[in-house]
Design a protein around this motif. Structure first.
Motif, PDB file in Angstrom:
ATOM      1  N   ASN A 213       0.818  -1.209   0.000  1.00  0.00           N
ATOM      2  CA  ASN A 213       0.000   0.000   0.000  1.00  0.00           C
ATOM      3  C   ASN A 213       0.856   1.264   0.000  1.00  0.00           C
ATOM      4  O   ASN A 213       0.330   2.375   0.106  1.00  0.00           O
ATOM      5  CB  ASN A 213      -0.934  -0.007   1.218  1.00  0.00           C
ATOM      6  CG  ASN A 213      -2.074   0.979   1.094  1.00  0.00           C
ATOM      7  OD1 ASN A 213      -2.787   1.001   0.084  1.00  0.00           O
ATOM      8  ND2 ASN A 213      -2.262   1.812   2.108  1.00  0.00           N
ATOM      9  N   GLY A 214       2.166   1.093  -0.101  1.00  0.00           N
ATOM     10  CA  GLY A 214       3.049   2.250  -0.235  1.00  0.00           C
ATOM     11  C   GLY A 214       3.824   2.634   1.005  1.00  0.00           C
ATOM     12  O   GLY A 214       4.626   3.582   0.970  1.00  0.00           O
ATOM     13  N   ALA A 215       3.622   1.926   2.114  1.00  0.00           N
ATOM     14  CA  ALA A 215       4.354   2.242   3.338  1.00  0.00           C
ATOM     15  C   ALA A 215       5.775   1.687   3.268  1.00  0.00           C
ATOM     16  O   ALA A 215       6.041   0.706   2.563  1.00  0.00           O
ATOM     17  CB  ALA A 215       3.642   1.673   4.553  1.00  0.00           C
ATOM     18  N   ARG A 216       6.670   2.304   3.990  1.00  0.00           N
ATOM     19  CA  ARG A 216       8.010   1.739   4.153  1.00  0.00           C
ATOM     20  C   ARG A 216       7.942   0.674   5.238  1.00  0.00           C
ATOM     21  O   ARG A 216       7.115   0.756   6.156  1.00  0.00           O
ATOM     22  CB  ARG A 216       9.013   2.836   4.517  1.00  0.00           C
ATOM     23  CG  ARG A 216       9.105   3.910   3.452  1.00  0.00           C
ATOM     24  CD  ARG A 216       9.872   5.118   3.949  1.00  0.00           C
ATOM     25  NE  ARG A 216      11.308   4.968   3.769  1.00  0.00           N
ATOM     26  CZ  ARG A 216      12.213   5.872   4.145  1.00  0.00           C
ATOM     27  NH1 ARG A 216      11.821   6.995   4.747  1.00  0.00           N
ATOM     28  NH2 ARG A 216      13.494   5.678   3.940  1.00  0.00           N
ATOM     29  N   LEU A 217       8.815  -0.323   5.122  1.00  0.00           N
ATOM     30  CA  LEU A 217       8.794  -1.459   6.040  1.00  0.00           C
ATOM     31  C   LEU A 217      10.163  -1.657   6.664  1.00  0.00           C
ATOM     32  O   LEU A 217      11.162  -1.819   5.956  1.00  0.00           O
ATOM     33  CB  LEU A 217       8.367  -2.733   5.292  1.00  0.00           C
ATOM     34  CG  LEU A 217       8.416  -4.053   6.068  1.00  0.00           C
ATOM     35  CD1 LEU A 217       7.491  -4.013   7.275  1.00  0.00           C
ATOM     36  CD2 LEU A 217       8.051  -5.223   5.141  1.00  0.00           C
ATOM     37  N   ALA A 218      10.205  -1.628   7.997  1.00  0.00           N
ATOM     38  CA  ALA A 218      11.433  -1.894   8.746  1.00  0.00           C
ATOM     39  C   ALA A 218      11.209  -3.117   9.628  1.00  0.00           C
ATOM     40  O   ALA A 218      10.172  -3.224  10.294  1.00  0.00           O
ATOM     41  CB  ALA A 218      11.820  -0.700   9.597  1.00  0.00           C
ATOM     42  N   ILE A 219      12.152  -4.053   9.614  1.00  0.00           N
ATOM     43  CA  ILE A 219      12.061  -5.272  10.412  1.00  0.00           C
ATOM     44  C   ILE A 219      13.259  -5.358  11.339  1.00  0.00           C
ATOM     45  O   ILE A 219      14.406  -5.370  10.880  1.00  0.00           O
ATOM     46  CB  ILE A 219      11.992  -6.535   9.528  1.00  0.00           C
ATOM     47  CG1 ILE A 219      10.760  -6.493   8.613  1.00  0.00           C
ATOM     48  CG2 ILE A 219      11.984  -7.797  10.386  1.00  0.00           C
ATOM     49  CD1 ILE A 219      10.683  -7.648   7.624  1.00  0.00           C
ATOM     50  N   ILE A 220      12.999  -5.386  12.643  1.00  0.00           N
ATOM     51  CA  ILE A 220      14.048  -5.573  13.636  1.00  0.00           C
ATOM     52  C   ILE A 220      13.753  -6.879  14.352  1.00  0.00           C
ATOM     53  O   ILE A 220      12.766  -6.993  15.074  1.00  0.00           O
ATOM     54  CB  ILE A 220      14.120  -4.402  14.646  1.00  0.00           C
ATOM     55  CG1 ILE A 220      14.379  -3.079  13.918  1.00  0.00           C
ATOM     56  CG2 ILE A 220      15.228  -4.652  15.660  1.00  0.00           C
ATOM     57  CD1 ILE A 220      13.137  -2.305  13.570  1.00  0.00           C
ATOM     58  N   ASN A 221      14.612  -7.880  14.136  1.00  0.00           N
ATOM     59  CA  ASN A 221      14.409  -9.209  14.702  1.00  0.00           C
ATOM     60  C   ASN A 221      15.772  -9.884  14.807  1.00  0.00           C
ATOM     61  O   ASN A 221      16.635  -9.687  13.950  1.00  0.00           O
ATOM     62  CB  ASN A 221      13.476 -10.043  13.805  1.00  0.00           C
ATOM     63  CG  ASN A 221      12.967 -11.289  14.503  1.00  0.00           C
ATOM     64  OD1 ASN A 221      12.377 -11.221  15.575  1.00  0.00           O
ATOM     65  ND2 ASN A 221      13.198 -12.447  13.896  1.00  0.00           N
ATOM     66  N   ARG A 222      15.965 -10.662  15.843  1.00  0.00           N
ATOM     67  CA  ARG A 222      17.277 -11.283  16.027  1.00  0.00           C
ATOM     68  C   ARG A 222      17.630 -12.227  14.894  1.00  0.00           C
ATOM     69  O   ARG A 222      18.791 -12.335  14.502  1.00  0.00           O
ATOM     70  CB  ARG A 222      17.321 -12.025  17.372  1.00  0.00           C
ATOM     71  CG  ARG A 222      17.523 -11.101  18.557  1.00  0.00           C
ATOM     72  CD  ARG A 222      17.737 -11.884  19.845  1.00  0.00           C
ATOM     73  NE  ARG A 222      16.566 -12.635  20.230  1.00  0.00           N
ATOM     74  CZ  ARG A 222      15.553 -12.116  20.921  1.00  0.00           C
ATOM     75  NH1 ARG A 222      15.572 -10.856  21.294  1.00  0.00           N
ATOM     76  NH2 ARG A 222      14.507 -12.854  21.248  1.00  0.00           N
ATOM     77  N   GLU A 223      16.643 -12.919  14.359  1.00  0.00           N
ATOM     78  CA  GLU A 223      16.871 -13.871  13.267  1.00  0.00           C
ATOM     79  C   GLU A 223      16.247 -13.343  11.978  1.00  0.00           C
ATOM     80  O   GLU A 223      15.292 -12.564  12.021  1.00  0.00           O
ATOM     81  CB  GLU A 223      16.267 -15.235  13.614  1.00  0.00           C
ATOM     82  CG  GLU A 223      16.745 -15.832  14.928  1.00  0.00           C
ATOM     83  CD  GLU A 223      18.218 -16.162  14.915  1.00  0.00           C
ATOM     84  OE1 GLU A 223      18.754 -16.428  13.813  1.00  0.00           O
ATOM     85  OE2 GLU A 223      18.846 -16.154  16.001  1.00  0.00           O
ATOM     86  N   PRO A 224      16.757 -13.764  10.823  1.00  0.00           N
ATOM     87  CA  PRO A 224      16.131 -13.382   9.553  1.00  0.00           C
ATOM     88  C   PRO A 224      14.690 -13.881   9.485  1.00  0.00           C
ATOM     89  O   PRO A 224      14.329 -14.874  10.122  1.00  0.00           O
ATOM     90  CB  PRO A 224      16.998 -14.092   8.500  1.00  0.00           C
ATOM     91  CG  PRO A 224      18.320 -14.317   9.175  1.00  0.00           C
ATOM     92  CD  PRO A 224      17.991 -14.575  10.619  1.00  0.00           C
ATOM     93  N   THR A 225      13.858 -13.174   8.712  1.00  0.00           N
ATOM     94  CA  THR A 225      12.467 -13.593   8.508  1.00  0.00           C
ATOM     95  C   THR A 225      12.227 -13.820   7.020  1.00  0.00           C
ATOM     96  O   THR A 225      13.022 -13.386   6.177  1.00  0.00           O
ATOM     97  CB  THR A 225      11.461 -12.534   9.012  1.00  0.00           C
ATOM     98  OG1 THR A 225      11.366 -11.474   8.045  1.00  0.00           O
ATOM     99  CG2 THR A 225      11.881 -11.953  10.356  1.00  0.00           C
ATOM    100  N   GLU A 226      11.110 -14.454   6.725  1.00  0.00           N
ATOM    101  CA  GLU A 226      10.781 -14.727   5.329  1.00  0.00           C
ATOM    102  C   GLU A 226      10.416 -13.466   4.561  1.00  0.00           C
ATOM    103  O   GLU A 226      10.362 -13.479   3.327  1.00  0.00           O
ATOM    104  CB  GLU A 226       9.622 -15.732   5.262  1.00  0.00           C
ATOM    105  CG  GLU A 226       9.966 -17.110   5.805  1.00  0.00           C
ATOM    106  CD  GLU A 226       8.795 -18.077   5.722  1.00  0.00           C
ATOM    107  OE1 GLU A 226       7.734 -17.667   5.195  1.00  0.00           O
ATOM    108  OE2 GLU A 226       8.944 -19.225   6.179  1.00  0.00           O
ATOM    109  N   LEU A 227      10.148 -12.369   5.272  1.00  0.00           N
ATOM    110  CA  LEU A 227       9.739 -11.130   4.611  1.00  0.00           C
ATOM    111  C   LEU A 227      10.872 -10.111   4.496  1.00  0.00           C
ATOM    112  O   LEU A 227      10.638  -8.982   4.071  1.00  0.00           O
ATOM    113  CB  LEU A 227       8.557 -10.501   5.370  1.00  0.00           C
ATOM    114  CG  LEU A 227       7.287 -11.344   5.478  1.00  0.00           C
ATOM    115  CD1 LEU A 227       6.156 -10.522   6.098  1.00  0.00           C
ATOM    116  CD2 LEU A 227       6.859 -11.895   4.123  1.00  0.00           C
ATOM    117  N   ASP A 228      12.089 -10.514   4.865  1.00  0.00           N
ATOM    118  CA  ASP A 228      13.209  -9.571   4.831  1.00  0.00           C
ATOM    119  C   ASP A 228      13.408  -8.955   3.443  1.00  0.00           C
ATOM    120  O   ASP A 228      13.771  -7.779   3.329  1.00  0.00           O
ATOM    121  CB  ASP A 228      14.503 -10.243   5.286  1.00  0.00           C
ATOM    122  CG  ASP A 228      14.535 -10.472   6.797  1.00  0.00           C
ATOM    123  OD1 ASP A 228      13.572 -10.075   7.476  1.00  0.00           O
ATOM    124  OD2 ASP A 228      15.525 -11.062   7.281  1.00  0.00           O
TER     125      ASP A 228
END
Length: 250
Positions: A213-228
């Motif tokens: 929908n146009g938002a920026r996405l930041a992921i903070i997680n100790r392990e990689p995720t499928e959405l990285d």
């Protein structure tokens, strides 16, 4: 490199007009609450009790409450950590419109986030509810009933079955909370994931919805995720220190 990433996160937050924070177990493990799914977690020790079995069987209800009070001391002692406090600051200053959480520990509210700003997709384990009329029941009353008086709790108003206010396996996701989460996700221009492996759907679909929908996405997680690969910024680091530094919370 790490400092550059934190500075990039800081800029993303500063540039956002309406951010949403999405939290998973990783933010609460730093408060001492074990992750249900990880090795050594509760679900590696106990077979989950299905919702239908809880409703149908007095024996299963007794087992569910036995487990609850056997593990409840850890939950009761847990306090919000630096990550929770950073989220609370962003809500307080109007940067974050809502906190969507998969957690059931109530630590966002304990940190000072207004209850109406927290969308609990999987419910809350710090109190109980009647499955028939929805009446809230405090855990101290349930503990008195089950532990001291050795009887299953029932609703004083309608006599219905009482259960922790969490969403169990086999139980429908809460429609109102899912709808609110969808609205908030579509309205944000920055979606921040904190401590979620992003494998449990439909909840894990919200970051994708925000990004598309146009938002920026930041992921903070100790392990990689499928959405990285979808994200604008990924930090595989501890949540509290990383987000605390980015927001300026000790």
């Amino acid at each position: 490199m790490a400092q550059d990433q934190i500075e990039a996160l800081r800029r993303m937050i500063a540039e956002a007009g309406r951010a949403v924070v999405f939290t998973g177990a990783g933010i609460s493990t730093e408060s001492g609450i074990p992750d249900f799914r990880s090795p050594g977690g509760i679900w590696t020790k106990y077979q989950p009790i299905m919702f239908q079995d809880f409703v149908a069987s007095e024996e299963m209800r007794r087992e569910a409450w036995r487990r609850k009070f056997a593990t409840d001391e850890t939950m009761r002692k847990a306090e919000p950590n630096r990550g929770h406090r950073a989220v609370e600051k962003l809500v307080r200053i109007g940067k974050v419109s809502s906190v969507i959480t998969q957690n059931i520990d109530g630590l966002h509210q304990a940190s000072g986030v207004p209850a109406e700003k927290v969308i609990e997709l999987h419910g809350n384990t710090t109190y109980a509810k009647c499955l028939d009329c929805g009446e809230r029941m405090e855990l101290d009353a349930v503990r008195q009933c089950f532990v001291v008086e050795d009887r299953l709790p029932v609703c004083e108003g309608c006599g219905g079955v009482v259960k922790t206010a969490t969403i169990s396996f086999g139980q429908a996701m809460p429609e109102q909370e899912m709808r609110r989460a969808q609205i908030e996700t579509l309205a944000c221009d920055l979606f921040i994931v904190l401590g979620s492996s992003l494998v449990v759907y439909p909840a894990a679909g919200f970051p994708i919805t925000a990004k598309r929908n146009g938002a920026r996405l930041a992921i903070i997680n100790r392990e990689p995720t499928e959405l990285d690969d979808f994200a604008d910024l990924v930090l595989n680091r501890e949540i509290g220190p990383t987000f605390g530094d980015a927001v300026g919370v000790n």
